[in-house]
Design a protein around this motif. Structure first.
Motif, PDB file in Angstrom:
ATOM      1  N   GLY A  40     -27.543  28.373  -6.391  1.00  0.00           N
ATOM      2  CA  GLY A  40     -28.017  27.881  -5.313  1.00  0.00           C
ATOM      3  C   GLY A  40     -26.449  27.208  -5.290  1.00  0.00           C
ATOM      4  N   ILE A  44     -24.026  27.368  -1.925  1.00  0.00           N
ATOM      5  CA  ILE A  44     -23.500  26.191  -1.084  1.00  0.00           C
ATOM      6  C   ILE A  44     -22.165  25.649  -0.892  1.00  0.00           C
ATOM      7  CG2 ILE A  44     -23.857  23.812  -1.125  1.00  0.00           C
ATOM      8  CD1 ILE A  44     -27.141  24.138  -2.219  1.00  0.00           C
ATOM      9  N   VAL A  69     -31.036  25.911  -1.142  1.00  0.00           N
ATOM     10  CA  VAL A  69     -29.670  26.830  -0.317  1.00  0.00           C
ATOM     11  C   VAL A  69     -30.695  26.719   1.065  1.00  0.00           C
ATOM     12  CG1 VAL A  69     -28.697  28.754   0.262  1.00  0.00           C
ATOM     13  CG2 VAL A  69     -28.839  28.238  -1.803  1.00  0.00           C
ATOM     14  N   TRP A  72     -30.663  22.814   1.874  1.00  0.00           N
ATOM     15  CA  TRP A  72     -29.232  22.429   2.175  1.00  0.00           C
ATOM     16  C   TRP A  72     -28.796  22.989   3.672  1.00  0.00           C
ATOM     17  CZ3 TRP A  72     -24.997  25.013   2.991  1.00  0.00           C
ATOM     18  CH2 TRP A  72     -23.296  24.732   3.273  1.00  0.00           C
TER      19      TRP A  72
END
Length: 160
Positions: A40, A44, A69, A72
């Motif tokens: 992840g 990102i 993720v 986010w």
């Protein structure tokens, strides 16, 4: 064949090397531009640079999970820009529901047939952002109805 500038971009986020390689090869063979991330954190970092048309995301990864993720993407208001197809070995309806609520647009349990994956990808890429939101809401409603049916039938099973 399409020009590279016209190819749809797919980010494959998968920590298992063999699965990542097979998915990447299969997608490239079907004329997609593919970039892969092993966790992840890498995803990102790559999402704003690669600007994928679709993210294929595993949920169970270390050190940064697919759940992080999704969080986010949601926190940064990016779920409408970058649709997420979750591919996970988590099979419980509650995990699927949680993924849809976190922003995933579709959920496929591993292992999955390549033809089915391609069908899902083509459908998702053909949708407008409004249609993707609608689909996501429909999937959430569907999961809630299924969980309610299961809960009701389990309650009946424990009546003596």
């Amino acid at each position: 064949m399409c020009d590279a500038s016209q190819k749809k971009r797919i980010l494959v986020v998968e920590d298992e090397v063999a699965i990542q390689q097979v998915l990447s090869f299969f997608l490239k063979h079907h004329d997609f531009e593919v970039l892969a991330a092993f966790d992840g954190r890498e995803a990102i970092r790559l999402i704003p640079l690669f600007k994928p048309d679709l993210i294929m995301l595993d949920l169970v990864m270390y050190p940064t999970s697919g759940w992080e993720v999704l969080r986010w993407l949601h926190t940064n208001h990016l779920t409408s820009l970058f649709p997420v197809l979750v591919m996970s070995s988590l099979v419980h309806l509650s995990d699927q529901m949680r993924a849809f609520e976190a922003g995933a647009i579709d959920y496929v349990t591993k292992p999955a047939q390549p033809s089915m994956i391609m069908e899902r990808i083509h459908v998702l890429l053909a949708l407008t952002s409004e249609q993707r939101v609608q689909l996501q809401h429909e999937r959430i409603d569907e999961q809630r109805r299924t969980l309610a049916r299961i809960s009701a039938s389990q309650a009946d099973e424990f009546v003596y």
